[in-house]
Scaffold this motif. Structure first.
Motif, mmCIF file in Angstrom:
data_model
loop_
_atom_site.group_PDB
_atom_site.id
_atom_site.type_symbol
_atom_site.label_atom_id
_atom_site.label_comp_id
_atom_site.label_asym_id
_atom_site.label_seq_id
_atom_site.Cartn_x
_atom_site.Cartn_y
_atom_site.Cartn_z
ATOM 1 N N UNK A 7 33.248 -81.057 -153.979
ATOM 2 C CA UNK A 7 31.582 -81.994 -154.007
ATOM 3 C C UNK A 7 30.682 -81.069 -154.253
ATOM 4 N N UNK A 8 30.681 -79.688 -153.783
ATOM 5 C CA UNK A 8 29.583 -78.702 -154.429
ATOM 6 C C UNK A 8 29.588 -78.707 -156.004
ATOM 7 N N UNK A 9 30.727 -78.627 -156.541
ATOM 8 C CA UNK A 9 30.882 -78.431 -158.005
ATOM 9 C C UNK A 9 30.177 -79.484 -158.585
ATOM 10 N N UNK A 10 30.369 -80.960 -158.218
ATOM 11 C CA UNK A 10 29.799 -81.966 -158.771
ATOM 12 C C UNK A 10 28.471 -81.944 -158.627
ATOM 13 N N UNK A 11 27.954 -81.570 -157.309
ATOM 14 C CA UNK A 11 26.385 -81.492 -157.229
ATOM 15 C C UNK A 11 25.646 -80.530 -158.229
ATOM 16 N N UNK A 12 26.254 -79.275 -158.392
ATOM 17 C CA UNK A 12 25.790 -78.307 -159.079
ATOM 18 C C UNK A 12 25.689 -78.865 -160.718
ATOM 19 N N UNK A 13 26.798 -79.602 -160.885
ATOM 20 C CA UNK A 13 27.122 -79.944 -162.197
ATOM 21 C C UNK A 13 25.891 -80.993 -162.816
ATOM 22 N N UNK A 14 25.647 -81.816 -161.805
ATOM 23 C CA UNK A 14 24.524 -82.829 -161.950
ATOM 24 C C UNK A 14 23.254 -82.380 -162.048
ATOM 25 N N UNK A 15 23.052 -81.333 -161.160
ATOM 26 C CA UNK A 15 21.740 -80.762 -161.023
ATOM 27 C C UNK A 15 21.683 -80.173 -162.643
ATOM 28 N N UNK A 16 22.412 -79.376 -163.075
ATOM 29 C CA UNK A 16 22.431 -78.610 -164.287
ATOM 30 C C UNK A 16 22.285 -79.694 -165.420
ATOM 31 N N UNK A 17 23.067 -80.891 -165.358
ATOM 32 C CA UNK A 17 22.808 -81.952 -166.307
ATOM 33 C C UNK A 17 21.327 -82.634 -166.429
ATOM 34 N N UNK A 18 20.849 -82.661 -165.109
ATOM 35 C CA UNK A 18 19.474 -83.154 -164.998
ATOM 36 C C UNK A 18 18.466 -82.151 -165.597
#
Length: 68
Positions: free
Chosen positions: A22-33
């Motif tokens: 879940x942390x990896x998904x949050x970081x990936x989404x933040x970098x995507x934004x």
């Protein structure tokens, strides 16, 4: 009367294990934004020429827009 802020009672904070994916998904989404905002200019202000900035912007929008 003041309520106690004991986090062991609150079910939102009571996890015995940390879920890493879940942390990896949050970081990936933040970098995507951030990536989408950085490449927003060449894509939305296209002047009709296919330069490197436009192609890179379209590539990043194609890759990052759907998951975010």
């Amino acid at each position: 009367m003041k309520q106690s802020k004991d986090i062991s009672i609150n079910p939102l904070f009571h996890h015995k294990e940390h879920i890493l994916w879940i942390d990896v998904l949050n970081i990936t989404a933040t970098l995507g934004v951030v990536l989408l905002h950085c490449s927003n200019g060449p894509v939305h202000n296209w002047d009709g020429s296919f330069n490197v900035a436009y192609v890179w912007g379209m590539f990043t929008h194609t890759i990052a827009l759907c998951p975010v």
